[in-house]
Design a protein around this motif. Sequence first.
Motif, PDB file in Angstrom:
ATOM      1  N   GLU A  67     -41.065 -22.240  22.382  1.00 30.42           N
ATOM      2  CA  GLU A  67     -42.167 -21.496  21.780  1.00 30.42           C
ATOM      3  C   GLU A  67     -41.697 -20.958  20.432  1.00 30.42           C
ATOM      4  OE1 GLU A  67     -43.168 -17.290  23.089  1.00 30.42           O
ATOM      5  OE2 GLU A  67     -42.110 -18.016  24.869  1.00 30.42           O
ATOM      6  N   ILE A  68     -42.647 -20.683  19.576  1.00 28.30           N
ATOM      7  CA  ILE A  68     -42.324 -20.291  18.204  1.00 28.30           C
ATOM      8  C   ILE A  68     -42.748 -18.852  17.958  1.00 28.30           C
ATOM      9  CG2 ILE A  68     -42.881 -20.720  15.764  1.00 28.30           C
ATOM     10  CD1 ILE A  68     -43.140 -23.700  16.575  1.00 28.30           C
ATOM     11  N   VAL A  69     -41.839 -18.100  17.343  1.00 26.13           N
ATOM     12  CA  VAL A  69     -42.139 -16.760  16.861  1.00 26.13           C
ATOM     13  C   VAL A  69     -42.003 -16.794  15.344  1.00 26.13           C
ATOM     14  CG1 VAL A  69     -41.387 -14.351  16.789  1.00 26.13           C
ATOM     15  CG2 VAL A  69     -41.350 -15.604  18.963  1.00 26.13           C
ATOM     16  N   ILE A  70     -43.030 -16.363  14.647  1.00 31.02           N
ATOM     17  CA  ILE A  70     -43.006 -16.345  13.179  1.00 31.02           C
ATOM     18  C   ILE A  70     -42.744 -14.924  12.713  1.00 31.02           C
ATOM     19  CG2 ILE A  70     -44.306 -16.813  11.062  1.00 31.02           C
ATOM     20  CD1 ILE A  70     -45.972 -18.830  12.669  1.00 31.02           C
ATOM     21  N   SER A 110     -46.102 -15.789  19.194  1.00 35.45           N
ATOM     22  CA  SER A 110     -46.434 -14.510  18.565  1.00 35.45           C
ATOM     23  C   SER A 110     -45.985 -14.491  17.109  1.00 35.45           C
ATOM     24  CB  SER A 110     -45.742 -13.369  19.312  1.00 35.45           C
ATOM     25  OG  SER A 110     -44.339 -13.556  19.333  1.00 35.45           O
ATOM     26  N   VAL A 111     -46.384 -13.421  16.429  1.00 33.55           N
ATOM     27  CA  VAL A 111     -45.927 -13.121  15.066  1.00 33.55           C
ATOM     28  C   VAL A 111     -45.313 -11.732  15.095  1.00 33.55           C
ATOM     29  CG1 VAL A 111     -46.643 -12.646  12.676  1.00 33.55           C
ATOM     30  CG2 VAL A 111     -47.644 -14.577  13.919  1.00 33.55           C
ATOM     31  N   VAL A 112     -44.149 -11.574  14.459  1.00 33.73           N
ATOM     32  CA  VAL A 112     -43.527 -10.258  14.361  1.00 33.73           C
ATOM     33  C   VAL A 112     -43.509  -9.836  12.894  1.00 33.73           C
ATOM     34  CG1 VAL A 112     -41.207 -11.299  14.330  1.00 33.73           C
ATOM     35  CG2 VAL A 112     -41.475  -8.856  14.816  1.00 33.73           C
ATOM     36  N   ILE A 113     -44.022  -8.651  12.639  1.00 32.82           N
ATOM     37  CA  ILE A 113     -44.004  -8.104  11.277  1.00 32.82           C
ATOM     38  C   ILE A 113     -42.785  -7.199  11.164  1.00 32.82           C
ATOM     39  CG2 ILE A 113     -45.241  -6.723   9.570  1.00 32.82           C
ATOM     40  CD1 ILE A 113     -47.845  -7.611  10.863  1.00 32.82           C
ATOM     41  N   THR A 114     -41.824  -7.615  10.361  1.00 30.10           N
ATOM     42  CA  THR A 114     -40.575  -6.866  10.215  1.00 30.10           C
ATOM     43  C   THR A 114     -40.681  -5.844   9.089  1.00 30.10           C
ATOM     44  OG1 THR A 114     -39.591  -8.479   8.679  1.00 30.10           O
ATOM     45  CG2 THR A 114     -39.304  -8.889  11.040  1.00 30.10           C
ATOM     46  N   ARG A 115     -39.791  -4.853   9.126  1.00 25.58           N
ATOM     47  CA  ARG A 115     -39.767  -3.760   8.138  1.00 25.58           C
ATOM     48  C   ARG A 115     -41.139  -3.088   8.016  1.00 25.58           C
ATOM     49  NH1 ARG A 115     -35.292  -3.053   5.117  1.00 25.58           N
ATOM     50  NH2 ARG A 115     -33.662  -4.636   5.252  1.00 25.58           N
ATOM     51  N   LYS A 165     -42.620 -10.393  23.917  1.00 22.61           N
ATOM     52  CA  LYS A 165     -42.713 -11.082  25.206  1.00 22.61           C
ATOM     53  C   LYS A 165     -42.745 -12.594  24.989  1.00 22.61           C
ATOM     54  CE  LYS A 165     -45.102  -7.187  27.373  1.00 22.61           C
ATOM     55  NZ  LYS A 165     -46.354  -6.706  27.979  1.00 22.61           N
ATOM     56  N   THR A 166     -41.781 -13.264  25.581  1.00 20.04           N
ATOM     57  CA  THR A 166     -41.688 -14.721  25.468  1.00 20.04           C
ATOM     58  C   THR A 166     -41.665 -15.324  26.868  1.00 20.04           C
ATOM     59  OG1 THR A 166     -39.276 -14.643  25.396  1.00 20.04           O
ATOM     60  CG2 THR A 166     -40.428 -14.582  23.277  1.00 20.04           C
ATOM     61  N   GLN A 189     -34.093  -8.978  19.877  1.00 18.83           N
ATOM     62  CA  GLN A 189     -34.504  -9.549  21.162  1.00 18.83           C
ATOM     63  C   GLN A 189     -33.334  -9.656  22.138  1.00 18.83           C
ATOM     64  OE1 GLN A 189     -37.880  -9.018  21.218  1.00 18.83           O
ATOM     65  NE2 GLN A 189     -37.894 -10.878  22.463  1.00 18.83           N
ATOM     66  N   LEU A 190     -32.123  -9.949  21.629  1.00 20.14           N
ATOM     67  CA  LEU A 190     -30.959  -9.980  22.513  1.00 20.14           C
ATOM     68  C   LEU A 190     -30.756  -8.616  23.160  1.00 20.14           C
ATOM     69  CD1 LEU A 190     -28.210 -12.050  20.639  1.00 20.14           C
ATOM     70  CD2 LEU A 190     -30.044 -12.851  22.122  1.00 20.14           C
ATOM     71  N   TYR A 191     -30.908  -7.570  22.355  1.00 19.20           N
ATOM     72  CA  TYR A 191     -30.773  -6.197  22.869  1.00 19.20           C
ATOM     73  C   TYR A 191     -31.810  -5.933  23.969  1.00 19.20           C
ATOM     74  CZ  TYR A 191     -31.394  -1.108  23.002  1.00 19.20           C
ATOM     75  OH  TYR A 191     -31.540   0.188  23.410  1.00 19.20           O
ATOM     76  N   HIS A 192     -33.070  -6.258  23.678  1.00 22.94           N
ATOM     77  CA  HIS A 192     -34.140  -5.982  24.635  1.00 22.94           C
ATOM     78  C   HIS A 192     -34.011  -6.845  25.889  1.00 22.94           C
ATOM     79  CE1 HIS A 192     -36.733  -3.084  22.568  1.00 22.94           C
ATOM     80  NE2 HIS A 192     -36.417  -3.709  21.436  1.00 22.94           N
ATOM     81  N   GLU A 193     -33.637  -8.131  25.706  1.00 20.96           N
ATOM     82  CA  GLU A 193     -33.466  -9.007  26.872  1.00 20.96           C
ATOM     83  C   GLU A 193     -32.358  -8.468  27.772  1.00 20.96           C
ATOM     84  OE1 GLU A 193     -35.485 -11.158  27.719  1.00 20.96           O
ATOM     85  OE2 GLU A 193     -36.201 -12.422  26.085  1.00 20.96           O
ATOM     86  N   ASN A 194     -31.281  -7.970  27.148  1.00 18.91           N
ATOM     87  CA  ASN A 194     -30.179  -7.416  27.927  1.00 18.91           C
ATOM     88  C   ASN A 194     -30.639  -6.192  28.730  1.00 18.91           C
ATOM     89  OD1 ASN A 194     -27.279  -7.517  28.538  1.00 18.91           O
ATOM     90  ND2 ASN A 194     -27.196  -5.540  27.506  1.00 18.91           N
ATOM     91  N   CYS A 195     -31.508  -5.377  28.099  1.00 15.50           N
ATOM     92  CA  CYS A 195     -32.078  -4.219  28.802  1.00 15.50           C
ATOM     93  C   CYS A 195     -32.934  -4.646  29.989  1.00 15.50           C
ATOM     94  CB  CYS A 195     -32.914  -3.374  27.848  1.00 15.50           C
ATOM     95  SG  CYS A 195     -31.951  -2.529  26.559  1.00 15.50           S
TER      96      CYS A 195
END
Length: 486
Positions: A67-70, A110-115, A165-166, A189-195
């Motif tokens: 899946e793609i996240v932009i 999904s799309v993630v808006i950073t900053r 969410k993926t 995402q690594l941080y959240h997946e680990n949680c």
Amino acid sequence: MKIGFNNEKYLTMQSQHIRERIEQFDDKLYLEFGGKLFDDYHASRVLPGFAPDSKLQMLLQLKDQAEIVIAINANHLHDNKMRSDLRISYDEEVLRLIDEFTCIGLYVGSVVITRYSGQREAKQLETKLKRRKIPVYRHYSIDGYPTNTKKIISKEGFGKNDYIKTSRPLVVVTAPGPGSGKMATCLSQLYHENCHGVKAGYAKFETFPIWNLSLNHPVNIAYEAATADLNDVNMIDPFHLSAYNEITVNYNRDIEIFPVLQHMFEEIYGMSPYKSPTDMGVNMAGLCISDDEACRYASNQEIIRRYFATKTRYVNDQCSEEELKKQELLMQQARITPMDRPCVKAAYEKEKSSKTFSGAIELEDGAIVTGKTSDFMGPCAAIVMNAIKYLANIPDEEILIDVESFSPIQTLKTAYLGSVNPRLHTNEMLIALSLSARTNPNARKALEQLSALKNTQAHITSRVSNVDLSLFTSLGIQITYEAQKG
């Protein structure tokens, strides 16, 4: 152009290598995807045989797993940042990417808006995406990023970002352009997946520089030339050398950030799965070169093309003198000059003999056809006309367009459209040729040769208009030209 790259081997090896990397972790891999997915023309120029959509075709082999996240930087939206090659804004590019991915069967999760900090333009994009039923997430700036790892890997750092969410094992993080926050998105995402009890992995898919080619290989030098505006510098990976006693090539930004990334992995997992920036990569391109000499030659041509492009930008006050000097140094490093581009040398000689702006085009069979400015055509139109006549075996002296046919077009340009240049651009010449083709079989034969101009090389000794540049791009002609103010 001689083929120097085995594209089928690349698709097979690359997709298999990514599958293996997914299996290294808990069947969850965040893959930071650098470069262009749909139209990687730089790669196809320096690795002849590399299809511009190779990365996309590789992903399609994994589409059931992917899946793609932009990722899009909210500041880029606020600044109305543009994708220069397509002449569209980044928000438009996000919507275009979603449509393109969906159309070919790839799942955009999904799309993630950073900053994100409440920028009006970011909210507008959110609204557009939600109307399309595309989930949108927000990531925020973190004080001390990327060096203050204790804070970054905490509830006050990555913890305040939305958890994306993926649902699939391979999450491809891509973006409309550089600086969009792809790496930070993956690490968050690594941080959240680990949680959430998932030991997800991270890898980077960047075609250039190619890790198993030498530092001074023209393919790698061409990458530096392509990113001169970003001031990327190819370097020996010191971490890889220390860990494995093996020389590999990476670039300055990844080498500089690696100690921080390594520390982040240790904070999240207790240990780092990688010993070097090279370890993080999943790039098999260097193992698929079938003719090294062909790739060296093609890359040297690209270095020269980049030099001419930067020289024009510098003359038009669009870049610094340092950027131009870097391009000159890269040519020296590759031991080439502009005269190593055959069409450049031929264009200069034609200008010297004709005493007017001229051009030359190098065809697939190695023949070089020249043209000059006349009362009716500029040098761009002239070399296209002469090239298709040559390819159709039509004598050079044969006139395919009645001179009287030029007059109405010239009158339209000067009397009604305000142009001071009565000469025909390439598109106008081809329209006139198309009209002649109704009654002149040779004109029709010449037009049928236009497709044979794809991947040919051309040089013009004057500035080239946007109209001609656009048409040459459409025809697939790789053009350079002289820098002139204005």
